[in-house]
Scaffold this motif. Structure first.
Motif, PDB file in Angstrom:
ATOM      1  N   ARG A  47      28.938  13.886 -14.590  1.00 35.28           N
ATOM      2  CA  ARG A  47      30.230  13.553 -15.190  1.00 35.28           C
ATOM      3  C   ARG A  47      31.266  14.670 -15.062  1.00 35.28           C
ATOM      4  NH1 ARG A  47      30.042   9.120 -18.574  1.00 35.28           N
ATOM      5  NH2 ARG A  47      27.957   8.328 -19.022  1.00 35.28           N
ATOM      6  N   ASP A 256      29.075   5.016 -13.399  1.00 34.24           N
ATOM      7  CA  ASP A 256      29.762   3.834 -13.945  1.00 34.24           C
ATOM      8  C   ASP A 256      30.084   2.802 -12.878  1.00 34.24           C
ATOM      9  OD1 ASP A 256      29.727   4.804 -16.558  1.00 34.24           O
ATOM     10  OD2 ASP A 256      31.638   5.846 -16.337  1.00 34.24           O
ATOM     11  N   ASP A 284      24.645   5.913 -15.371  1.00 39.23           N
ATOM     12  CA  ASP A 284      25.283   4.737 -15.981  1.00 39.23           C
ATOM     13  C   ASP A 284      25.765   3.727 -14.951  1.00 39.23           C
ATOM     14  OD1 ASP A 284      24.829   5.761 -18.505  1.00 39.23           O
ATOM     15  OD2 ASP A 284      26.807   6.686 -18.684  1.00 39.23           O
ATOM     16  N   ASN A 285      24.931   3.467 -13.957  1.00 38.52           N
ATOM     17  CA  ASN A 285      25.219   2.409 -12.991  1.00 38.52           C
ATOM     18  C   ASN A 285      24.361   1.184 -13.328  1.00 38.52           C
ATOM     19  OD1 ASN A 285      26.924   4.084 -11.074  1.00 38.52           O
ATOM     20  ND2 ASN A 285      25.029   5.270 -11.133  1.00 38.52           N
ATOM     21  N   HIS A 286      24.803  -0.003 -12.864  1.00 38.30           N
ATOM     22  CA  HIS A 286      24.151  -1.222 -13.332  1.00 38.30           C
ATOM     23  C   HIS A 286      24.047  -2.273 -12.223  1.00 38.30           C
ATOM     24  CE1 HIS A 286      24.833   0.530 -17.269  1.00 38.30           C
ATOM     25  NE2 HIS A 286      26.098   0.698 -16.923  1.00 38.30           N
ATOM     26  N   GLY A 312      20.353   6.832 -17.346  1.00 37.43           N
ATOM     27  CA  GLY A 312      21.147   5.822 -18.027  1.00 37.43           C
ATOM     28  C   GLY A 312      21.536   4.631 -17.169  1.00 37.43           C
ATOM     29  N   ASN A 313      20.811   4.364 -16.077  1.00 38.00           N
ATOM     30  CA  ASN A 313      21.094   3.214 -15.233  1.00 38.00           C
ATOM     31  C   ASN A 313      20.295   1.999 -15.724  1.00 38.00           C
ATOM     32  OD1 ASN A 313      22.604   4.754 -12.968  1.00 38.00           O
ATOM     33  ND2 ASN A 313      20.681   5.877 -13.184  1.00 38.00           N
ATOM     34  N   SER A 314      20.704   0.797 -15.316  1.00 38.03           N
ATOM     35  CA  SER A 314      19.987  -0.399 -15.762  1.00 38.03           C
ATOM     36  C   SER A 314      20.016  -1.482 -14.693  1.00 38.03           C
ATOM     37  CB  SER A 314      20.596  -0.946 -17.053  1.00 38.03           C
ATOM     38  OG  SER A 314      21.887  -1.488 -16.823  1.00 38.03           O
ATOM     39  N   ASN A 339      16.435   5.213 -18.180  1.00 30.98           N
ATOM     40  CA  ASN A 339      16.876   4.016 -17.474  1.00 30.98           C
ATOM     41  C   ASN A 339      16.183   2.793 -18.073  1.00 30.98           C
ATOM     42  OD1 ASN A 339      18.349   5.448 -15.129  1.00 30.98           O
ATOM     43  ND2 ASN A 339      16.325   6.397 -15.106  1.00 30.98           N
TER      44      ASN A 339
END
Length: 514
Positions: A47, A256, A284-286, A312-314, A339
């Motif tokens: 970040r 993101d 934080d990617n999805h 933090g990805n999903s 994740n």
């Protein structure tokens, strides 16, 4: 030669055998073809987004007037000067990479219009090396409008052949070009982009588009860049590498970004070609489609991944951090933390060949396989820490179904399943534990059993390993073996599990007491 005004070359159609047989294998390595491209690198800052003032990307009409260019002179110097003026950048002589001669590096000012112009010119001239303005934010507000005669390339060609051979078994729905948009010109040639800490960002109010699409024959080298807020209705929220293309991503942060593909995924990157990733971070990617796979990265080609972090990805279906589906992948010295997915919260290997070494899989969550999920696949694990993962169903640490799973020199510890198999849950699989430790895992549901390992309808072998301190609601807590073959050598210890080590196993376990 490719130009913006319609000189797009159509990708050649070639019939190939099933793409399940990914290339790049030699003895002793799944992706030795990629090994020569990797090198060590420092982690990208998580970040650490630049603070320079953003610049809006141009509309197509604005861009059209940005590369009118002056007339070329007859002399080489006049020609090069005019070329750089049309690029909108400044020329800097740098030693070329092997095979490139002394190709000049082009400095791109902190202006998204200039970045687009430089990439268009690079395609027109068969490639280029670009250097972005340090710490600049290039903000894109529109999908780049360009004729795209891409017809799916060799991947769609072979899938068409597969469908002809097996009617009703098509790999994917027909491609909709309107879903496959990019904010920057498509990469058709060898192009490098050196970021110098710059960011490329999709404006929050813009239409859906990824940043980079690499087509058949294209080669993208991307380094020291932040890609933020990519959004694709197809695969690859930030980057899509097609089957006939290649890319190298170094010290890059992808954050993101989202893929909305119903059956694909790759919130950060989708690779169907040849990809090398080193020293990069996925945050934080999805993969948010109906059966989205690979929240951070989805591989369907040949992949080498090293010294990278996934946090933090999903994914809706499997592989919250990383998914390997019908591809070949090697993962080294990386971390998968926090994740989430339905299967394989940290990473997943489905109908694929995957090798993971010297890697941490910690604090991930899933319905099945809190840390790792393997299905109809080969996954080789060595030097892993699989810790503190959680499954609401089976396999708190690892789940494997109809697969081969050798686990060497590894620790599976502190994982929790609300179903069975707190550490490892194996069904119809061949699991080999060698010099590994299964320690303090928990199966905590009302009917949960096999706190350490649950194995059914396959084969379980333990060599010089330890299964200790595991807990289950229903005995046994060390090993539960059901309708499977089991071998425990004399150097393996199964002790201090509660309520029992192996008593209650449906198949007797030699060298295991109580």
């Amino acid at each position: 030669m490719t130009t913006y005004q319609g000189g797009r070359r159509a990708a050649p159609l070639r019939r190939r055998s099933r793409w399940f047989l990914a290339g790049g294998f030699v003895a002793g390595s799944l992706v030795a073809g990629a090994a020569g491209l990797t090198d060590g690198a420092a982690f990208a800052a998580d970040r650490d987004l630049p603070t320079a003032a953003p610049t809006a990307s141009p509309s197509p009409s604005q861009w059209a007037g940005d590369h009118s260019g002056g007339p070329r002179g007859d002399a080489v110097e006049d020609r090069d000067q005019a070329r750089e003026e049309r690029r909108g950048g400044q020329r800097e002589e740098r030693p070329g990479r092997p095979g490139q001669g002394n190709r000049a590096e082009v400095t791109v000012p902190c202006d998204s219009t200039k970045l687009i112009s430089a990439l268009v010119r690079a395609n027109a001239e068969g490639g280029a090396d670009l250097r972005l303005a340090p710490k600049c934010t290039y903000e894109l507000t529109h999908a780049f409008q360009q004729p795209d005669e891409y017809d799916g390339g060799i991947r769609d060609a072979r899938e068409t052949a597969d469908s002809a051979e097996n009617p009703g078994d098509a790999e994917a729905p027909p491609r909709n070009p309107q879903h496959d948009r990019a904010g920057l010109p498509v990469i058709y040639h060898p192009i490098s982009v050196r970021g110098e800490g710059a960011a490329i960002v999709r404006n929050g109010h813009a239409e859906a588009f990824r940043f980079f699409t690499v087509r058949d024959g294209g080669e993208l080298t991307l380094s020291d860049v932040v890609l933020r807020n990519g959004l694709s209705a197809a695969e690859g929220g930030s980057i899509h590498v097609v089957h006939g293309a290649s890319a190298k991503v170094e010290r890059t942060t992808i954050v993101d970004s989202t893929s909305l593909s119903a059956e694909g995924g790759g919130g950060g990157i989708f690779n169907d070609g040849h990809l090398v990733v080193t020293g990069s971070t996925f945050v934080d990617n999805h993969a948010a489609g109906t059966t989205g796979k690979g929240g951070g990265l989805l591989n369907g080609g040949v992949l080498s991944l090293e010294n990278s972090q996934f946090r933090g990805n999903s994914a809706v279906a499997y592989g919250g951090g990383f998914a390997n589906y019908r591809g070949a992948a090697e993962v080294h010295s990386s971390t998968f933390a926090r994740n989430n997915a339905a299967q394989g919260g940290g990473l997943a290997s489905f109908s694929a060949r995957t090798r993971v070494a010297d890697t941490k899989v910690v604090g991930n969550t899933a319905q099945t396989g809190g840390g790792i999920a393997n299905s109809d696949a080969l996954i080789f694990l060595r030097g892993l820490e699989v810790r503190d993962n959680t499954a609401t169903g089976n396999g708190g640490g690892i789940s494997t179904v109809q697969g081969l799973l050798p686990l060497d020199d590894s620790v599976v510890s502190g994982n929790t399943a609300r179903g069975s198999g707190g550490g490892i849950h194996a069904q119809k699989s061949n699991v080999l534990l060698r010099q590994s430790e299964i320690h303090r895992n928990h199966a905590v549901g009302a009917k949960s059993t096999g706190g350490g390992v649950f194995a059914s309808q396959g084969r379980l072998s333990l060599y010089s390993s330890r299964v200790t301190g595991n807990v289950a609601t229903v005995k046994p807590s060390g090993l539960l073996v059901d309708k499977a073959q089991v071998k425990v050598d004399d150097e393996t210890d199964i002790v201090d599990n509660e309520p029992t080590n192996c008593e209650g196993s449906r198949v007797p376990v030699a060298n295991c007491f109580r």
